[in-house]
Design an enzyme around this catalytic site. Structure first.
Site, short mmCIF file in Angstrom:
data_model
loop_
_atom_site.label_atom_id
_atom_site.label_comp_id
_atom_site.label_asym_id
_atom_site.label_seq_id
_atom_site.Cartn_x
_atom_site.Cartn_y
_atom_site.Cartn_z
N PRO A 2 0.81 -1.21 0.00
CA PRO A 2 0.00 0.00 0.00
C PRO A 2 0.85 1.27 0.00
CG PRO A 2 -0.44 -1.37 1.94
CD PRO A 2 0.75 -1.91 1.27
N GLU A 3 0.72 2.05 -1.07
CA GLU A 3 1.29 3.40 -1.12
C GLU A 3 0.09 4.35 -1.07
OE1 GLU A 3 4.16 3.80 -4.35
OE2 GLU A 3 4.57 1.67 -4.29
N LYS A 58 1.07 7.64 3.71
CA LYS A 58 0.57 6.26 3.77
C LYS A 58 -0.03 5.94 5.13
CE LYS A 58 4.60 5.19 0.95
NZ LYS A 58 5.84 4.40 0.88
N ARG A 125 3.51 -10.02 7.15
CA ARG A 125 4.88 -9.81 7.64
C ARG A 125 4.96 -9.05 8.96
NH1 ARG A 125 8.06 -8.84 1.91
NH2 ARG A 125 7.47 -10.85 1.08
N ARG A 166 19.92 19.51 -3.12
CA ARG A 166 20.01 18.10 -2.77
C ARG A 166 20.99 17.43 -3.72
NH1 ARG A 166 16.64 16.52 1.75
NH2 ARG A 166 15.19 18.24 1.91
N ARG A 276 16.35 -0.42 -2.98
CA ARG A 276 15.11 -0.99 -3.51
C ARG A 276 15.33 -1.57 -4.90
NH1 ARG A 276 14.28 -0.12 0.80
NH2 ARG A 276 12.75 1.16 1.89
#
Length: 286
Positions: A2-3, A58, A125, A166, A276
């Site tokens: 879920p995002e 989220k 999980r 950044r 990721r």
DNA sequence: CCTTGTGTTCTCCG
DNA sequence: CCGGAGAACACAAG
């Protein structure tokens, strides 16, 4: 996973189902999923009505009649499934889906309302959590979230400002909830793809045109995914236990080895970046 | 020096 | 092994 779009879908569903319902009891089968004692948790919840349901990034925020807030984070594999009393058939083993019967062995916390309907918090999980906070604590939590696609603060100016000075990669920044809230691994890759930018591009090398595309597609991708009720890749389901259909619109996520449908020349590559699995087209993403 | 920003690795679990 | 995202840690620059 879920995002933002998946969590938004769940919130919209739950608003239709549990607003004004009173919690009469709670079953906590795994206490590590709540951030306080089981007795304190139950004491603060039982007898409450659900006033409203909100979301930041989220994180699901449920406003209780006492003025406290129940925070729910689904993390990787969390689910919130609502069932009318007639539909509840104990499952036990299979997947945590209503057609398999709920509660299942992954139903770790169960809310029971006065009309006998139930809300199941399933999590394979066990990374997800529930926490009760007061208004002051809620404000502190909310302050930790950055600008968010769909909110008024997600302007091109604000987007350019958070990118300023950044040195990290664009994907790492899109995933940083303190800076930009709600985007996770799937949508970060999709946004970079539609913007024709490689996820590992350093922010200080992006042109103004690329930044503008990244800003625009952040909103487009998130809004389109909400329209499709999210992306079901493995465990995500809505509050009725149904899958989201944005999976059919994915251009790069999980498409490694396939031809790129955007340029029809490149073959989608999968690498590891920002901790990721990261997917992109080496031909049309620069 | 200390503070701030940033990046890396670990952690939870099945 | 994978991974959301916070924690712990390492390092760099002001």
């Amino acid at each position: 996973m879920p995002e933002l779009p998946e969590v938004e879908t769940i919130c919209r569903d739950l608003r239709k189902k549990i607003i004004n319902k009173k919690i009469v009891s709670i079953s906590v089968k795994k206490k590590n999923l709540i951030k306080q004692s089981v007795t304190g948790f139950k004491k603060k919840l039982v007898g409450n009505k659900i006033i409203s349901i909100d979301r930041r990034g989220k994180l699901i925020i449920i406003n209780l009649s006492t003025g406290n807030y129940l925070l729910i984070h689904l993390k990787m594999t969390g689910q919130l499934i609502y069932q009318q009393k007639d539909n509840i058939i104990a499952g036990g083993h299979g997947l945590p889906r209503p057609e398999q019967g709920l509660p299942s062995r992954f139903s770790h916390i169960i809310f029971i309302f006065s009309d006998k309907s139930q809300l199941f918090f399933n999590d394979i999980r066990q990374f997800g959590y529930m926490q009760i906070v007061d208004k002051e604590e809620l404000d502190l939590v909310i302050d930790n979230y950055g600008i968010e696609p769909g909110l008024k603060n997600f302007t091109l100016d604000n987007f350019n400002n958070v990118l300023k000075n950044r040195k990290t990669s664009i994907k790492a920044l899109l995933l940083n909830q303190k800076v930009i809230a709600g985007i996770g691994n799937i949508y970060a890759d999709e946004i970079c793809h539609l913007s024709s930018v490689r996820p590992m591009r350093r922010i200080n090398t992006l042109t103004n045109d690329e930044k503008k595309k990244l800003w625009k597609y952040s909103t487009t991708v998130i809004n389109n995914a909400i329209k499709k009720r999210g992306t079901t890749f493995s465990d995500y389901v809505d509050a009725d236990g149904h899958s989201g259909s944005y999976v059919g619109h994915l251009k790069v996520f999980g498409k490694q080895g396939s031809h790129c449908t955007s340029c029809s020349k490149g073959v989608i590559k999968k690498i590891r970046h920002a901790g990721r699995g990261t997917h992109y087209c080496p031909n049309c993403q620069k």
